[in-house]
Design an enzyme around this catalytic site. Structure first.
Site, PDB file in Angstrom:
ATOM      1  N   SER B  46       0.689  -1.193  -0.192  1.00  0.00           N
ATOM      2  CA  SER B  46       0.052   0.098  -0.111  1.00  0.00           C
ATOM      3  C   SER B  46       0.930   1.094   0.024  1.00  0.00           C
ATOM      4  CB  SER B  46      -1.060  -0.097   1.407  1.00  0.00           C
ATOM      5  OG  SER B  46      -1.855   1.102   0.999  1.00  0.00           O
ATOM      6  N   GLU B  47       0.625   2.057  -0.858  1.00  0.00           N
ATOM      7  CA  GLU B  47       1.771   3.176  -1.326  1.00  0.00           C
ATOM      8  C   GLU B  47       1.885   4.173  -0.099  1.00  0.00           C
ATOM      9  OE1 GLU B  47      -0.549   2.553  -3.416  1.00  0.00           O
ATOM     10  OE2 GLU B  47      -1.414   4.257  -4.382  1.00  0.00           O
ATOM     11  N   ASN B  48       0.858   4.219   0.639  1.00  0.00           N
ATOM     12  CA  ASN B  48       1.169   5.284   1.830  1.00  0.00           C
ATOM     13  C   ASN B  48       2.075   4.601   2.903  1.00  0.00           C
ATOM     14  OD1 ASN B  48      -1.159   3.016   2.027  1.00  0.00           O
ATOM     15  ND2 ASN B  48      -1.886   4.095   4.207  1.00  0.00           N
TER      16      ASN B  48
END
Lengths: 233, 209
Positions: B46-48
């Site tokens: 998840s790119e966060n």
């Protein structure tokens, strides 16, 4: 030098001025410096340029500074959750510089690390590349992006010790470390300031050299999109 | 007859290979996690700032500090690791993520992808999509083949601002599966109950053998 301040208003005293640039941590409403944002609203500082991945929602996060029209320009990667933002942008009241999310993160990291710019593949062949220097590396096109240095950065961590060493929690870390480093002065709000020596030096996520002022406070930590599953019987 | 959203996601899940690190976009791509084949172990990024994304939490166990890139509450797994956004995109741009499965507004026969804005109308932003398509090993697009008005979204060239140029490898729609190859798109598979004539009629892009 004492880094711990009694509250957000005190921690921002003497630092705010109209037209300044602020780097803010947070992703959506997760890990946002909500107490410092509220204090900037109270201070009424105007014509702000804010580098932040998102712009909050109507009435919370950076959305409160949009509602009061304190923001002149946003540097963001995604602003889809904020109707007031959309209205101000489409009517020309608000400037917006879209940055790809990874480019924004690296621009903040670079700014804080004394790197003037860097070449990236991200955005090649898109409007993001317009007007930017293009260089070939190993036969592939890269575009030049510049580091961001902000007048101040506002960030949120989970715990700090009085020297400013920070520990973040889960995905609330997100943009906070790179944003913290990008500010000439970094103000950090935490849920708990613990005594010196109680954080394991091997487990510190961001060393206190990057943190100038510190406050402890109570956070609402609003959930933007609550999704759950049912327990199987 | 054609595939619905869940069937598109299930077909896209067949693209996953054991041991891969994968990023799933928002919308239909998120559903792919529900159809990961038996015996295939993938780690979702998840790119966060997370590797090893788990399912939605049980009611009452939501944690505001634990969300995915769609801002949905999620959970962690035994192998989960957290990191900041610059580290997250370092692994994306650095080619460490094997595949991204993303949604699209338009896709073109040369592999161009448009999924981030409609000028003057929809101004949301690209989020991490431009970094993903520029950096990951393989890009699979999942989308509806046509718009609500019946116009093809699988085009000779994109009309909307691009997310990436020549970046798409495979396209999975409600009508079937295509690969981007020299000269155009190659039909790989038709969706259940869809004829080749129907597929061709809904496709503006050049189809090659």
């Amino acid at each position: 030098m004492k880094k711990v301040y009694p509250n957000a208003d005190a921690a921002l005293e003497g630092l705010l001025f109209d037209g300044m640039t602020i780097a803010s941590g947070g992703f959506g409403l997760c890990g946002i410096p909500e107490l410092l944002i509220a204090a900037i609203e109270r201070a009424g500082t105007r014509n702000l340029t804010i580098a932040s991945n998102n712009a909050g929602v109507d009435g919370f996060g950076l959305g409160v500074l949009l509602a009061t029209k304190q923001v002149k320009k946003m540097i963001s990667s995604y602003v889809g959750e904020n109707a007031e933002f959309m209205r101000q942008y489409l009517s020309g009241e608000l400037e917006l510089e879209f940055n790809p999310q990874g480019t924004l993160a690296e621009r903040l990291r670079a700014g804080g690390a004394g790197i003037g710019g860097f070449y990236t593949r991200t955005g090649v062949g898109t409007v993001i590349a317009d007007g930017k220097d293009v260089k070939l590396f190993d036969g592939k096109e890269y575009i030049l992006e510049t580091g961001i240095v902000a007048d101040i950065s506002i960030v949120k961590a989970w715990k700090a010790d009085p020297s400013g060493n920070l520990v973040f929690r889960k995905t609330a870390r997100n943009f906070n470390p790179p944003a913290a480093t990008a500010g000439k002065i970094c103000i950090c709000e935490v849920e708990e300031i613990v005594p010196l020596g109680s954080l394991d030096p091997d487990h510190i996520h961001l060393p206190g050299i990057y943190v100038h002022r510190l406050i402890q406070g109570t956070h609402e930590k609003r959930i933007e999109n609550r999704t759950t599953r049912k327990k199987e019987a | 007859m054609a595939w619905d959203r869940n069937q598109i996601a299930a077909r896209a899940a067949q693209e996953l290979q054991d041991g891969w690190y994968v990023n799933l976009g928002i919308g239909i791509p998120t559903l792919v996690a529900n159809y990961i084949p038996e015996g295939v172990s993938v780690t979702l990024q998840s790119e966060n700032g997370m590797l090893g994304m788990g399912p939605f939490p049980y009611e009452g166990e939501e944690d505001p500090d634990l969300i995915n890139a769609g801002k949905q509450t999620i959970t962690e797994l035994p192998q989960t690791a957290y990191f900041d956004s610059s580290q997250s995109f370092a692994m994306i741009r650095g080619g460490k993520i094997a595949m991204a499965i993303l949604g699209a507004m338009e896709v073109a026969e040369n592999g161009d992808l448009a999924n981030w804005m409609i000028p003057g109308k929809l101004v949301k932003g690209m989020g991490g999509a431009m970094d993903l398509v520029a950096g990951v090993g393989r890009v699979v697009v999942v989308m509806d083949h046509t718009s609500k008005h019946g116009e093809s979204k699988v085009l000779k060239s994109c009309t909307l601002p691009l997310t990436g140029k020549g970046v798409v490898n495979r396209i999975i729609t409600n009508l079937g599966v295509m690969d981007v190859v020299p000269g155009g798109l190659k039909l790989i598979e038709l969706a259940d109950g869809v004829t080749e004539a129907e597929f061709r009629a809904a496709t503006e892009a050049t189809l090659v053998n």
